[in-house]
Motif scaffolding. Structure first.
Motif, PDB file in Angstrom:
ATOM      1  N   ALA A 124     -54.976  18.360  -7.647  1.00  0.00           N
ATOM      2  CA  ALA A 124     -54.161  18.765  -7.404  1.00  0.00           C
ATOM      3  C   ALA A 124     -53.284  17.880  -6.824  1.00  0.00           C
ATOM      4  CB  ALA A 124     -54.377  20.342  -6.626  1.00  0.00           C
ATOM      5  N   LEU A 125     -52.218  17.745  -6.675  1.00  0.00           N
ATOM      6  CA  LEU A 125     -51.574  16.921  -6.756  1.00  0.00           C
ATOM      7  C   LEU A 125     -50.581  16.691  -4.918  1.00  0.00           C
ATOM      8  CD1 LEU A 125     -49.933  13.979  -8.258  1.00  0.00           C
ATOM      9  CD2 LEU A 125     -48.029  15.019  -8.470  1.00  0.00           C
ATOM     10  N   ILE A 151     -42.511  18.393  -3.776  1.00  0.00           N
ATOM     11  CA  ILE A 151     -43.828  18.353  -4.145  1.00  0.00           C
ATOM     12  C   ILE A 151     -43.919  20.548  -5.395  1.00  0.00           C
ATOM     13  CG2 ILE A 151     -46.687  17.451  -6.152  1.00  0.00           C
ATOM     14  CD1 ILE A 151     -46.632  15.560  -3.772  1.00  0.00           C
ATOM     15  N   PRO A 152     -44.246  20.464  -6.794  1.00  0.00           N
ATOM     16  CA  PRO A 152     -44.533  22.066  -6.650  1.00  0.00           C
ATOM     17  C   PRO A 152     -45.189  22.335  -6.159  1.00  0.00           C
ATOM     18  CG  PRO A 152     -42.862  20.482  -8.197  1.00  0.00           C
ATOM     19  CD  PRO A 152     -43.117  19.093  -7.576  1.00  0.00           C
ATOM     20  N   ARG A 153     -45.464  23.422  -5.834  1.00  0.00           N
ATOM     21  CA  ARG A 153     -46.523  24.456  -5.620  1.00  0.00           C
ATOM     22  C   ARG A 153     -47.276  23.926  -7.088  1.00  0.00           C
ATOM     23  NH1 ARG A 153     -45.333  28.767  -1.414  1.00  0.00           N
ATOM     24  NH2 ARG A 153     -46.846  27.721  -0.072  1.00  0.00           N
ATOM     25  N   GLY A 154     -48.840  24.230  -6.752  1.00  0.00           N
ATOM     26  CA  GLY A 154     -49.793  24.020  -7.874  1.00  0.00           C
ATOM     27  C   GLY A 154     -49.467  22.555  -9.314  1.00  0.00           C
ATOM     28  N   LEU A 155     -48.879  22.359  -8.759  1.00  0.00           N
ATOM     29  CA  LEU A 155     -48.899  20.279  -9.999  1.00  0.00           C
ATOM     30  C   LEU A 155     -49.846  20.135  -9.720  1.00  0.00           C
ATOM     31  CD1 LEU A 155     -46.661  19.251 -11.707  1.00  0.00           C
ATOM     32  CD2 LEU A 155     -45.724  18.189  -9.551  1.00  0.00           C
ATOM     33  N   GLU A 156     -50.547  20.229 -10.667  1.00  0.00           N
ATOM     34  CA  GLU A 156     -52.054  19.456 -10.831  1.00  0.00           C
ATOM     35  C   GLU A 156     -51.459  18.107 -11.857  1.00  0.00           C
ATOM     36  OE1 GLU A 156     -54.777  22.185 -12.298  1.00  0.00           O
ATOM     37  OE2 GLU A 156     -55.146  23.060 -10.969  1.00  0.00           O
TER      38      GLU A 156
END
Length: 174
Positions: A124-125, A151-156
């Motif tokens: 998870a970033l 950072i967009p939510r949930g970006l991995e």
């Protein structure tokens, strides 16, 4: 055939009305083409190594030049300059830290051949970046730099966690 490299291709062609099939066999000598590819690959590696060494030399020369210049400034009376001597010393320290990072990078590069391949996993970033940003916050404040995360939510990402942290720390330290 000794040191020749051959490519063999076979195609089966059915014969209508017969039980037997015809096989077309092609043999092509690709020795010269493979040698040319190998030479191009070696030349490209050599070009890359020369470019890498030039870049490393430049990257090392910059902090060494700054350290030497500010040390000479201190020797030539900069220590008596109460207004600026703190800045001179901070600059030497900053460039020394940069030099240490570069040397660490070189040591890591030289050991790549000995290391196993990175273990990539989903990371998870947002928490990874936030952790590195928090670790860099004090230095950023000293340098009057503000760190903002968007950072967009949930970006991995698929990455080796340790290597990702190292890259993020480098980005933030620069």
């Amino acid at each position: 055939l000794g040191q020749r490299l051959l490519r063999l291709s076979a195609v089966r062609v059915p014969n209508e009305g017969r039980a037997a099939h015809t096989i077309f066999l092609t043999i092509k000598d690709i020795t010269d083409r493979r040698r040319a590819e190998t030479i191009r690959t070696l030349e490209e590696r050599e070009r890359t190594q020369r470019q890498f060494l030039a870049n490393v030399s430049h990257e090392l020369r910059t902090p060494v030049t700054a350290i030497k210049g500010f040390a000479q400034t201190l020797q030539r009376g900069g220590l008596d300059d109460r207004k600026h001597r703190g800045h001179f010393i901070e600059t030497i320290e900053r460039h020394t830290d940069r030099l240490s990072l570069l040397i660490g990078d070189l040591l890591r590069i030289s050991s790549f051949a000995q290391k196993p391949a990175p273990r990539k996993r989903k990371v998870a970033l947002t928490p990874a970046v936030a952790k590195c940003a928090a670790a860099s916050a004090a230095i950023a404040r000293q340098r009057r730099i503000s760190i903002q995360l968007d950072i967009p939510r949930g970006l991995e990402v698929s990455a080796d966690r340790a290597q990702l942290n190292e890259v993020l720390e480098r980005l933030l330290s620069n």
